[in-house]
Write a protein that holds these residues in place. Structure first.
Motif, PDB file in Angstrom:
ATOM      1  N   GLY A 194       4.087  -6.766   4.079  1.00 37.19           N
ATOM      2  CA  GLY A 194       4.622  -7.203   2.712  1.00 37.19           C
ATOM      3  C   GLY A 194       3.558  -7.924   1.843  1.00 37.19           C
ATOM      4  O   GLY A 194       3.748  -8.243   0.742  1.00 37.19           O
ATOM      5  N   GLU A 195       2.287  -7.812   2.140  1.00 34.42           N
ATOM      6  CA  GLU A 195       1.170  -8.267   1.277  1.00 34.42           C
ATOM      7  C   GLU A 195       0.955  -7.138   0.108  1.00 34.42           C
ATOM      8  O   GLU A 195       1.100  -5.986   0.255  1.00 34.42           O
ATOM      9  CB  GLU A 195      -0.055  -8.446   2.185  1.00 34.42           C
ATOM     10  N   VAL A 196       0.675  -7.717  -1.027  1.00 34.74           N
ATOM     11  CA  VAL A 196       0.263  -6.723  -2.146  1.00 34.74           C
ATOM     12  C   VAL A 196      -0.933  -6.422  -1.924  1.00 34.74           C
ATOM     13  O   VAL A 196      -1.939  -7.267  -2.063  1.00 34.74           O
ATOM     14  CB  VAL A 196       0.537  -7.569  -3.550  1.00 34.74           C
ATOM     15  N   ILE A 197      -1.322  -5.060  -1.794  1.00 37.18           N
ATOM     16  CA  ILE A 197      -2.633  -4.787  -1.639  1.00 37.18           C
ATOM     17  C   ILE A 197      -3.281  -4.296  -2.891  1.00 37.18           C
ATOM     18  O   ILE A 197      -4.435  -4.556  -3.118  1.00 37.18           O
ATOM     19  CB  ILE A 197      -2.642  -3.349  -0.724  1.00 37.18           C
ATOM     20  N   LYS A 198      -2.579  -3.773  -3.982  1.00 35.95           N
ATOM     21  CA  LYS A 198      -2.982  -3.413  -5.215  1.00 35.95           C
ATOM     22  C   LYS A 198      -2.396  -3.263  -6.197  1.00 35.95           C
ATOM     23  O   LYS A 198      -0.866  -2.833  -6.162  1.00 35.95           O
ATOM     24  CB  LYS A 198      -4.091  -1.921  -4.964  1.00 35.95           C
ATOM     25  N   ARG A 199      -2.693  -3.643  -7.442  1.00 37.39           N
ATOM     26  CA  ARG A 199      -1.786  -3.262  -8.501  1.00 37.39           C
ATOM     27  C   ARG A 199      -2.204  -1.793  -9.163  1.00 37.39           C
ATOM     28  O   ARG A 199      -3.418  -1.935  -9.596  1.00 37.39           O
ATOM     29  CB  ARG A 199      -1.726  -4.287  -9.565  1.00 37.39           C
ATOM     30  N   PHE A 200      -1.388  -0.998  -9.862  1.00 38.61           N
ATOM     31  CA  PHE A 200      -1.769   0.118 -10.623  1.00 38.61           C
ATOM     32  C   PHE A 200      -1.149  -0.142 -11.962  1.00 38.61           C
ATOM     33  O   PHE A 200      -0.099  -0.228 -12.034  1.00 38.61           O
ATOM     34  CB  PHE A 200      -1.525   1.449 -10.005  1.00 38.61           C
ATOM     35  N   GLU A 201      -1.957   0.334 -13.082  1.00 39.47           N
ATOM     36  CA  GLU A 201      -1.352   0.396 -14.510  1.00 39.47           C
ATOM     37  C   GLU A 201      -0.468   1.630 -14.553  1.00 39.47           C
ATOM     38  O   GLU A 201      -0.730   2.724 -13.759  1.00 39.47           O
ATOM     39  CB  GLU A 201      -2.613   0.622 -15.436  1.00 39.47           C
ATOM     40  N   PRO A 202       0.228   1.755 -15.473  1.00 37.22           N
ATOM     41  CA  PRO A 202       1.309   2.810 -15.697  1.00 37.22           C
ATOM     42  C   PRO A 202       0.403   4.052 -16.077  1.00 37.22           C
ATOM     43  O   PRO A 202       1.067   5.314 -15.477  1.00 37.22           O
ATOM     44  CB  PRO A 202       1.880   2.443 -17.135  1.00 37.22           C
ATOM     45  N   THR A 203      -0.842   4.152 -16.333  1.00 35.78           N
ATOM     46  CA  THR A 203      -1.508   5.377 -16.213  1.00 35.78           C
ATOM     47  C   THR A 203      -2.047   5.983 -15.108  1.00 35.78           C
ATOM     48  O   THR A 203      -2.635   6.888 -15.127  1.00 35.78           O
ATOM     49  CB  THR A 203      -2.649   5.140 -17.403  1.00 35.78           C
ATOM     50  N   ALA A 204      -1.996   5.220 -14.053  1.00 39.32           N
ATOM     51  CA  ALA A 204      -2.364   5.604 -12.856  1.00 39.32           C
ATOM     52  C   ALA A 204      -1.669   6.818 -12.363  1.00 39.32           C
ATOM     53  O   ALA A 204      -0.911   7.124 -12.530  1.00 39.32           O
ATOM     54  CB  ALA A 204      -2.197   4.691 -11.691  1.00 39.32           C
ATOM     55  N   THR A 205      -2.704   7.879 -11.734  1.00 45.49           N
ATOM     56  CA  THR A 205      -2.310   8.894 -11.431  1.00 45.49           C
ATOM     57  C   THR A 205      -1.767   9.176 -10.045  1.00 45.49           C
ATOM     58  O   THR A 205      -2.121   8.132  -9.103  1.00 45.49           O
ATOM     59  CB  THR A 205      -3.323  10.274 -11.436  1.00 45.49           C
ATOM     60  N   PRO A 206      -0.986  10.054  -9.691  1.00 40.20           N
ATOM     61  CA  PRO A 206      -0.421   9.958  -8.189  1.00 40.20           C
ATOM     62  C   PRO A 206      -1.499  10.165  -7.189  1.00 40.20           C
ATOM     63  O   PRO A 206      -1.714   9.624  -5.968  1.00 40.20           O
ATOM     64  CB  PRO A 206       0.529  11.178  -8.230  1.00 40.20           C
ATOM     65  N   GLU A 207      -2.618  10.564  -7.807  1.00 40.33           N
ATOM     66  CA  GLU A 207      -3.947  10.948  -6.930  1.00 40.33           C
ATOM     67  C   GLU A 207      -4.661   9.853  -6.613  1.00 40.33           C
ATOM     68  O   GLU A 207      -5.032   9.473  -5.342  1.00 40.33           O
ATOM     69  CB  GLU A 207      -4.718  12.066  -7.548  1.00 40.33           C
ATOM     70  N   GLU A 208      -4.930   9.109  -7.665  1.00 46.93           N
ATOM     71  CA  GLU A 208      -5.315   7.667  -7.505  1.00 46.93           C
ATOM     72  C   GLU A 208      -4.661   6.610  -6.588  1.00 46.93           C
ATOM     73  O   GLU A 208      -5.196   6.065  -5.615  1.00 46.93           O
ATOM     74  CB  GLU A 208      -5.587   6.932  -8.797  1.00 46.93           C
ATOM     75  N   ILE A 209      -3.423   6.517  -6.621  1.00 42.66           N
ATOM     76  CA  ILE A 209      -2.622   5.878  -5.987  1.00 42.66           C
ATOM     77  C   ILE A 209      -2.610   6.464  -4.397  1.00 42.66           C
ATOM     78  O   ILE A 209      -2.804   5.747  -3.425  1.00 42.66           O
ATOM     79  CB  ILE A 209      -0.999   6.049  -6.298  1.00 42.66           C
ATOM     80  N   GLY A 210      -2.555   7.668  -4.375  1.00 41.99           N
ATOM     81  CA  GLY A 210      -2.516   8.542  -2.945  1.00 41.99           C
ATOM     82  C   GLY A 210      -3.883   7.997  -2.170  1.00 41.99           C
ATOM     83  O   GLY A 210      -3.894   7.791  -0.849  1.00 41.99           O
ATOM     84  N   GLU A 211      -5.049   8.020  -2.975  1.00 44.93           N
ATOM     85  CA  GLU A 211      -6.347   7.791  -2.319  1.00 44.93           C
ATOM     86  C   GLU A 211      -6.011   6.236  -1.787  1.00 44.93           C
ATOM     87  O   GLU A 211      -6.571   5.973  -0.649  1.00 44.93           O
ATOM     88  CB  GLU A 211      -7.463   7.698  -3.263  1.00 44.93           C
ATOM     89  N   GLU A 212      -5.525   5.117  -2.516  1.00 43.04           N
ATOM     90  CA  GLU A 212      -5.197   4.059  -1.789  1.00 43.04           C
ATOM     91  C   GLU A 212      -4.460   3.916  -0.726  1.00 43.04           C
ATOM     92  O   GLU A 212      -4.549   3.163   0.212  1.00 43.04           O
ATOM     93  CB  GLU A 212      -5.040   3.113  -2.926  1.00 43.04           C
ATOM     94  N   VAL A 213      -3.236   4.737  -0.750  1.00 45.32           N
ATOM     95  CA  VAL A 213      -2.247   4.699   0.282  1.00 45.32           C
ATOM     96  C   VAL A 213      -3.068   5.237   1.565  1.00 45.32           C
ATOM     97  O   VAL A 213      -3.018   4.633   2.645  1.00 45.32           O
ATOM     98  CB  VAL A 213      -1.200   5.750  -0.151  1.00 45.32           C
TER      99      VAL A 213
END
Length: 71
Positions: A48-67
């Protein structure tokens, strides 16, 4: 408890507890914790810890790297 699809506040003193929790200590690109626009995303860990916040312009690829880093 909020009925599904009801309007809630995401910023300020009346913010829903979930959004208050997500924002706390996780400022956006502008340095402000408030959510300025729809589609702001948060990566939340297994505990339940917040790891990272992404702006609306973040791409699925950027988010996928963090995941992948936190899987």
């Amino acid at each position: 408890s909020f009925p599904m699809f009801s309007k809630i506040e995401v910023n300020g003193d009346g913010a829903c507890e979930l959004y208050s929790y997500l924002r706390a200590g996780h400022a956006g690109a502008d340095g402000n914790e408030d959510i300025a626009w729809n589609f702001t995303k948060f990566l939340v860990g297994k505990n339940g810890e917040v790891i990272k916040r992404f702006e609306p312009t973040a791409t699925p690829e950027e988010i996928g790297e963090e995941v992948a880093k936190h899987s």
